[in-house]
Design a protein around this motif. Sequence first.
Motif, PDB file in Angstrom:
ATOM      1  N   THR A 127      32.702  37.061  42.120  1.00 57.30           N
ATOM      2  CA  THR A 127      33.611  36.576  41.086  1.00 57.30           C
ATOM      3  C   THR A 127      33.760  37.587  39.955  1.00 57.30           C
ATOM      4  O   THR A 127      34.883  37.921  39.552  1.00 57.30           O
ATOM      5  CB  THR A 127      33.120  35.228  40.532  1.00 57.30           C
ATOM      6  OG1 THR A 127      33.045  34.276  41.600  1.00 57.30           O
ATOM      7  CG2 THR A 127      34.056  34.698  39.453  1.00 57.30           C
ATOM      8  N   GLU A 128      32.655  38.102  39.468  1.00 57.61           N
ATOM      9  CA  GLU A 128      32.718  39.046  38.349  1.00 57.61           C
ATOM     10  C   GLU A 128      33.439  40.334  38.744  1.00 57.61           C
ATOM     11  O   GLU A 128      34.235  40.885  37.977  1.00 57.61           O
ATOM     12  CB  GLU A 128      31.310  39.351  37.844  1.00 57.61           C
ATOM     13  CG  GLU A 128      30.666  38.160  37.129  1.00 57.61           C
ATOM     14  CD  GLU A 128      29.274  38.478  36.602  1.00 57.61           C
ATOM     15  OE1 GLU A 128      28.737  39.556  36.935  1.00 57.61           O
ATOM     16  OE2 GLU A 128      28.724  37.644  35.860  1.00 57.61           O
ATOM     17  N   LYS A 129      33.164  40.796  39.954  1.00 62.15           N
ATOM     18  CA  LYS A 129      33.774  42.047  40.414  1.00 62.15           C
ATOM     19  C   LYS A 129      35.284  41.900  40.588  1.00 62.15           C
ATOM     20  O   LYS A 129      36.063  42.761  40.154  1.00 62.15           O
ATOM     21  CB  LYS A 129      33.118  42.463  41.729  1.00 62.15           C
ATOM     22  CG  LYS A 129      33.351  43.910  42.123  1.00 62.15           C
ATOM     23  CD  LYS A 129      32.461  44.293  43.281  1.00 62.15           C
ATOM     24  CE  LYS A 129      32.580  45.766  43.617  1.00 62.15           C
ATOM     25  NZ  LYS A 129      31.750  46.152  44.753  1.00 62.15           N
ATOM     26  N   LYS A 130      35.702  40.806  41.195  1.00 65.50           N
ATOM     27  CA  LYS A 130      37.125  40.628  41.486  1.00 65.50           C
ATOM     28  C   LYS A 130      37.918  40.192  40.261  1.00 65.50           C
ATOM     29  O   LYS A 130      39.081  40.587  40.095  1.00 65.50           O
ATOM     30  CB  LYS A 130      37.306  39.612  42.622  1.00 65.50           C
ATOM     31  CG  LYS A 130      36.658  40.022  43.935  1.00 65.50           C
ATOM     32  CD  LYS A 130      37.152  41.364  44.436  1.00 65.50           C
ATOM     33  CE  LYS A 130      36.540  41.716  45.785  1.00 65.50           C
ATOM     34  NZ  LYS A 130      36.960  43.050  46.269  1.00 65.50           N
ATOM     35  N   GLN A 131      37.301  39.378  39.396  1.00 71.23           N
ATOM     36  CA  GLN A 131      38.000  38.973  38.175  1.00 71.23           C
ATOM     37  C   GLN A 131      38.301  40.179  37.281  1.00 71.23           C
ATOM     38  O   GLN A 131      39.292  40.193  36.559  1.00 71.23           O
ATOM     39  CB  GLN A 131      37.191  37.937  37.391  1.00 71.23           C
ATOM     40  CG  GLN A 131      37.262  36.542  37.977  1.00 71.23           C
ATOM     41  CD  GLN A 131      36.595  35.485  37.112  1.00 71.23           C
ATOM     42  OE1 GLN A 131      36.968  34.327  37.173  1.00 71.23           O
ATOM     43  NE2 GLN A 131      35.602  35.860  36.330  1.00 71.23           N
ATOM     44  N   ALA A 132      37.456  41.190  37.367  1.00 70.67           N
ATOM     45  CA  ALA A 132      37.677  42.408  36.583  1.00 70.67           C
ATOM     46  C   ALA A 132      38.979  43.103  36.981  1.00 70.67           C
ATOM     47  O   ALA A 132      39.589  43.811  36.174  1.00 70.67           O
ATOM     48  CB  ALA A 132      36.500  43.359  36.763  1.00 70.67           C
ATOM     49  N   GLU A 142      24.025  33.690  43.358  1.00 71.81           N
ATOM     50  CA  GLU A 142      24.048  35.112  43.010  1.00 71.81           C
ATOM     51  C   GLU A 142      25.192  35.843  43.729  1.00 71.81           C
ATOM     52  O   GLU A 142      25.865  36.697  43.133  1.00 71.81           O
ATOM     53  CB  GLU A 142      22.715  35.763  43.360  1.00 71.81           C
ATOM     54  CG  GLU A 142      21.532  35.278  42.546  1.00 71.81           C
ATOM     55  CD  GLU A 142      20.964  33.941  43.014  1.00 71.81           C
ATOM     56  OE1 GLU A 142      20.138  33.372  42.271  1.00 71.81           O
ATOM     57  OE2 GLU A 142      21.343  33.472  44.111  1.00 71.81           O
ATOM     58  N   LYS A 144      27.991  34.476  44.862  1.00 68.06           N
ATOM     59  CA  LYS A 144      29.256  34.009  44.279  1.00 68.06           C
ATOM     60  C   LYS A 144      29.535  34.709  42.954  1.00 68.06           C
ATOM     61  O   LYS A 144      30.659  35.137  42.681  1.00 68.06           O
ATOM     62  CB  LYS A 144      29.218  32.488  44.069  1.00 68.06           C
ATOM     63  CG  LYS A 144      29.349  31.672  45.331  1.00 68.06           C
ATOM     64  CD  LYS A 144      29.425  30.188  44.994  1.00 68.06           C
ATOM     65  CE  LYS A 144      29.614  29.357  46.251  1.00 68.06           C
ATOM     66  NZ  LYS A 144      29.746  27.919  45.946  1.00 68.06           N
ATOM     67  N   LYS A 145      28.506  34.819  42.138  1.00 67.57           N
ATOM     68  CA  LYS A 145      28.650  35.450  40.823  1.00 67.57           C
ATOM     69  C   LYS A 145      29.029  36.927  40.972  1.00 67.57           C
ATOM     70  O   LYS A 145      29.903  37.437  40.260  1.00 67.57           O
ATOM     71  CB  LYS A 145      27.340  35.310  40.043  1.00 67.57           C
ATOM     72  CG  LYS A 145      27.362  35.835  38.612  1.00 67.57           C
ATOM     73  CD  LYS A 145      26.058  35.459  37.894  1.00 67.57           C
ATOM     74  CE  LYS A 145      26.071  35.887  36.434  1.00 67.57           C
ATOM     75  NZ  LYS A 145      25.934  37.334  36.267  1.00 67.57           N
ATOM     76  N   TYR A 146      28.380  37.600  41.901  1.00 68.01           N
ATOM     77  CA  TYR A 146      28.640  39.019  42.158  1.00 68.01           C
ATOM     78  C   TYR A 146      30.113  39.224  42.514  1.00 68.01           C
ATOM     79  O   TYR A 146      30.795  40.092  41.951  1.00 68.01           O
ATOM     80  CB  TYR A 146      27.739  39.488  43.296  1.00 68.01           C
ATOM     81  CG  TYR A 146      27.881  40.937  43.689  1.00 68.01           C
ATOM     82  CD1 TYR A 146      27.015  41.905  43.192  1.00 68.01           C
ATOM     83  CD2 TYR A 146      28.860  41.343  44.592  1.00 68.01           C
ATOM     84  CE1 TYR A 146      27.141  43.238  43.567  1.00 68.01           C
ATOM     85  CE2 TYR A 146      28.991  42.664  44.976  1.00 68.01           C
ATOM     86  CZ  TYR A 146      28.125  43.607  44.462  1.00 68.01           C
ATOM     87  OH  TYR A 146      28.255  44.927  44.844  1.00 68.01           O
ATOM     88  N   ASP A 153      41.222  35.981  35.568  1.00 66.96           N
ATOM     89  CA  ASP A 153      40.416  34.768  35.682  1.00 66.96           C
ATOM     90  C   ASP A 153      40.794  33.918  36.903  1.00 66.96           C
ATOM     91  O   ASP A 153      41.963  33.547  37.087  1.00 66.96           O
ATOM     92  CB  ASP A 153      40.571  33.931  34.409  1.00 66.96           C
ATOM     93  CG  ASP A 153      39.661  32.721  34.398  1.00 66.96           C
ATOM     94  OD1 ASP A 153      38.442  32.900  34.240  1.00 66.96           O
ATOM     95  OD2 ASP A 153      40.171  31.602  34.571  1.00 66.96           O
ATOM     96  N   ASP A 182      26.375  39.987  47.694  1.00 68.66           N
ATOM     97  CA  ASP A 182      25.638  40.799  46.720  1.00 68.66           C
ATOM     98  C   ASP A 182      24.568  41.681  47.367  1.00 68.66           C
ATOM     99  O   ASP A 182      23.797  42.333  46.670  1.00 68.66           O
ATOM    100  CB  ASP A 182      25.002  39.910  45.650  1.00 68.66           C
ATOM    101  CG  ASP A 182      24.003  38.909  46.224  1.00 68.66           C
ATOM    102  OD1 ASP A 182      24.108  38.580  47.431  1.00 68.66           O
ATOM    103  OD2 ASP A 182      23.130  38.448  45.480  1.00 68.66           O
TER     104      ASP A 182
END
Length: 215
Positions: free
Chosen positions: A123-128, A117, A119-121, A132, A34
């Motif tokens: 995960t959200e970017k790649k899951q998009a 933070e 991991k979340k960055y 899932d 991130d």
Amino acid sequence: MKLYIYEHCPFCVKARMIFGLKNIPIEIKALANDDEKTPISMVGKKVLPILQKQDGSFMPESMDIVHFIDKSDGKPLLTGATNPKIAAWLRQVSEYTSKLLLPRFVQAPLEEFATPEAKKYFTEKKQASIGDFKEHLQHSEGLVKKISHDLRALDELIQEPNAVNGELSEDDFSLWPLLRSLSIVKGVVLPSRVQAYRDNMAKQTQVNLFTSLAI
């Protein structure tokens, strides 16, 4: 010189490979996933790898780094021809390998994912883009079988364990990073030539495999 990377990133692996193959010392620095500020301050956008040269200037783009280092001593190693069949095989498996790899990378103890933070960055970017992560992990058995099947076709294309086409070429810098990434997937069956190539290139490039972290 210093090379800024993400440990999981196949493009970063390309840049790391040439230093190992030529046995050139390089300081490796992994950035948090991130961390946008650092790469933007260097090259104007969030990309890795980035090479900080001896003069302090910065160079992005993995293959630009590879060719710069390979030619720096006047003794280039990448002298072999490429094989269109390798590129075709890589295109074929690229349609699904991200679903195997990305959900596993973020679960592994890699420096770029050391904080919640980061991991979340990621995960959200790649899951998009791929969907899932949990769902892909739960349904990955079929894809593990698929890549194991496709690796049997690759086995027939590998000419030597120290160079896929018998002489080092850009194909090695496209193929080996994927095989290294796949070492994080438990249950993948490697045919004999693929395994010999993967393991030998790990030693030559001095880039670690993920076998001890396989999920």
